[in-house]
Design a protein around this motif. Sequence first.
Motif, PDB file in Angstrom:
ATOM      1  N   LYS A  46       0.857  -1.194   0.110  1.00  0.00           N
ATOM      2  CA  LYS A  46       0.049   0.099  -0.204  1.00  0.00           C
ATOM      3  C   LYS A  46       1.029   1.417  -0.093  1.00  0.00           C
ATOM      4  O   LYS A  46       0.748   2.165  -0.658  1.00  0.00           O
ATOM      5  CB  LYS A  46      -1.018   0.309   1.108  1.00  0.00           C
ATOM      6  CG  LYS A  46      -1.900  -0.881   1.298  1.00  0.00           C
ATOM      7  CD  LYS A  46      -2.881  -0.886   2.538  1.00  0.00           C
ATOM      8  CE  LYS A  46      -3.979  -1.913   2.472  1.00  0.00           C
ATOM      9  NZ  LYS A  46      -4.876  -1.860   3.750  1.00  0.00           N
ATOM     10  N   ALA A  47       1.756   1.242   0.821  1.00  0.00           N
ATOM     11  CA  ALA A  47       2.728   2.580   1.007  1.00  0.00           C
ATOM     12  C   ALA A  47       3.339   2.619  -0.252  1.00  0.00           C
ATOM     13  O   ALA A  47       3.451   3.959  -0.791  1.00  0.00           O
ATOM     14  CB  ALA A  47       3.686   2.170   2.056  1.00  0.00           C
ATOM     15  N   MET A  48       4.000   1.563  -1.004  1.00  0.00           N
ATOM     16  CA  MET A  48       4.664   1.675  -2.333  1.00  0.00           C
ATOM     17  C   MET A  48       3.727   2.380  -3.290  1.00  0.00           C
ATOM     18  O   MET A  48       4.137   3.492  -4.271  1.00  0.00           O
ATOM     19  CB  MET A  48       5.213   0.434  -2.719  1.00  0.00           C
ATOM     20  CG  MET A  48       6.094   0.360  -4.197  1.00  0.00           C
ATOM     21  SD  MET A  48       6.907  -1.021  -4.576  1.00  0.00           S
ATOM     22  CE  MET A  48       5.724  -2.081  -4.963  1.00  0.00           C
ATOM     23  N   LYS A  49       2.421   1.804  -3.500  1.00  0.00           N
ATOM     24  CA  LYS A  49       1.449   2.362  -4.477  1.00  0.00           C
ATOM     25  C   LYS A  49       1.347   3.923  -4.224  1.00  0.00           C
ATOM     26  O   LYS A  49       1.082   4.379  -5.056  1.00  0.00           O
ATOM     27  CB  LYS A  49       0.031   1.474  -4.310  1.00  0.00           C
ATOM     28  CG  LYS A  49       0.442   0.071  -4.975  1.00  0.00           C
ATOM     29  CD  LYS A  49      -1.009  -0.685  -4.585  1.00  0.00           C
ATOM     30  CE  LYS A  49      -0.760  -1.991  -5.329  1.00  0.00           C
ATOM     31  NZ  LYS A  49      -2.094  -2.791  -5.068  1.00  0.00           N
ATOM     32  N   HIS A  50       1.114   4.104  -2.930  1.00  0.00           N
ATOM     33  CA  HIS A  50       0.637   5.624  -2.865  1.00  0.00           C
ATOM     34  C   HIS A  50       1.972   6.506  -2.356  1.00  0.00           C
ATOM     35  O   HIS A  50       2.036   7.720  -1.877  1.00  0.00           O
ATOM     36  CB  HIS A  50      -0.167   5.682  -1.378  1.00  0.00           C
ATOM     37  CG  HIS A  50      -1.370   4.827  -1.929  1.00  0.00           C
ATOM     38  ND1 HIS A  50      -1.951   3.511  -1.342  1.00  0.00           N
ATOM     39  CD2 HIS A  50      -2.540   5.511  -2.572  1.00  0.00           C
ATOM     40  CE1 HIS A  50      -2.825   3.419  -2.129  1.00  0.00           C
ATOM     41  NE2 HIS A  50      -3.464   4.100  -2.660  1.00  0.00           N
ATOM     42  N   TYR A  51       3.232   6.034  -2.543  1.00  0.00           N
ATOM     43  CA  TYR A  51       4.360   6.780  -2.232  1.00  0.00           C
ATOM     44  C   TYR A  51       4.439   8.160  -2.813  1.00  0.00           C
ATOM     45  O   TYR A  51       5.076   9.086  -2.180  1.00  0.00           O
ATOM     46  CB  TYR A  51       5.383   6.133  -2.347  1.00  0.00           C
ATOM     47  CG  TYR A  51       6.860   6.498  -1.679  1.00  0.00           C
ATOM     48  CD1 TYR A  51       6.951   6.505  -0.425  1.00  0.00           C
ATOM     49  CD2 TYR A  51       8.116   7.079  -2.367  1.00  0.00           C
ATOM     50  CE1 TYR A  51       7.950   7.313   0.372  1.00  0.00           C
ATOM     51  CE2 TYR A  51       9.044   7.469  -1.756  1.00  0.00           C
ATOM     52  CZ  TYR A  51       9.023   7.637  -0.553  1.00  0.00           C
ATOM     53  OH  TYR A  51      10.119   8.202   0.154  1.00  0.00           O
ATOM     54  N   ASP A  52       4.015   8.275  -3.887  1.00  0.00           N
ATOM     55  CA  ASP A  52       3.978   9.672  -4.666  1.00  0.00           C
ATOM     56  C   ASP A  52       3.248  10.540  -4.033  1.00  0.00           C
ATOM     57  O   ASP A  52       3.366  11.797  -4.404  1.00  0.00           O
ATOM     58  CB  ASP A  52       3.573   9.322  -6.133  1.00  0.00           C
ATOM     59  CG  ASP A  52       2.318   9.035  -6.435  1.00  0.00           C
ATOM     60  OD1 ASP A  52       1.649   8.080  -5.525  1.00  0.00           O
ATOM     61  OD2 ASP A  52       1.587   9.187  -7.514  1.00  0.00           O
ATOM     62  N   SER A  53       2.231  10.164  -3.133  1.00  0.00           N
ATOM     63  CA  SER A  53       1.354  11.074  -2.522  1.00  0.00           C
ATOM     64  C   SER A  53       1.971  11.653  -1.152  1.00  0.00           C
ATOM     65  O   SER A  53       1.221  12.264  -0.473  1.00  0.00           O
ATOM     66  CB  SER A  53      -0.136  10.422  -2.292  1.00  0.00           C
ATOM     67  OG  SER A  53      -0.242   9.572  -1.686  1.00  0.00           O
TER      68      SER A  53
END
Length: 181
Positions: A50-57
């Motif tokens: 989850k963190a990797m998927k949303h890291y750009d935010s």
Amino acid sequence: MEASNTGTSGVKEDFSEVFESQFSNIYNYVYARILHRERTEDLVSEIFIKAMKHYDSYNPSIATERTWLTNIARNTLIDEYRKSSKAQVFSLDAETEYVEPSEEDTYPIMQNPVNAEAQAILSKLNDSERELIAMIYFQNLSNPEIGEILGINAKAVSERHRRLLAKCRKLEAGKSLSDFL
């Protein structure tokens, strides 16, 4: 993929560096909450995906990497409790009876009687108490950081910590949980 900073520098790192630097903090936090190795490993994998998927935010000016990941972990655990409560009635604050861990669920470090006693005490705490213990002792978060995650002020964190330590001392001395009610 870029990742967040490690504090206040404002520079993002590669997510692999974030994973390397924060894995043990998040693992220990989750393990202290659920006290089951296999489930912990599964949930920690889910948390980092989850963190990797949303890291750009991720915004380093709002929270540190550790605080950001702890919030993801906390929300993932809440989701997990909700899922398991649909299968069976389960209270986040219910006292869990200590069950001796199976050989496959026991790390070599748990062979130490002091560590085994600590796990037995943790198992007698409710989830919110284990969460506070995990944040303070396994993640080394400051009272203001914990307060930010829990939505309370640092003084309230300190008072909860003080009461929780007293409760743990009584548990260690062998008093029953009914002594605290």
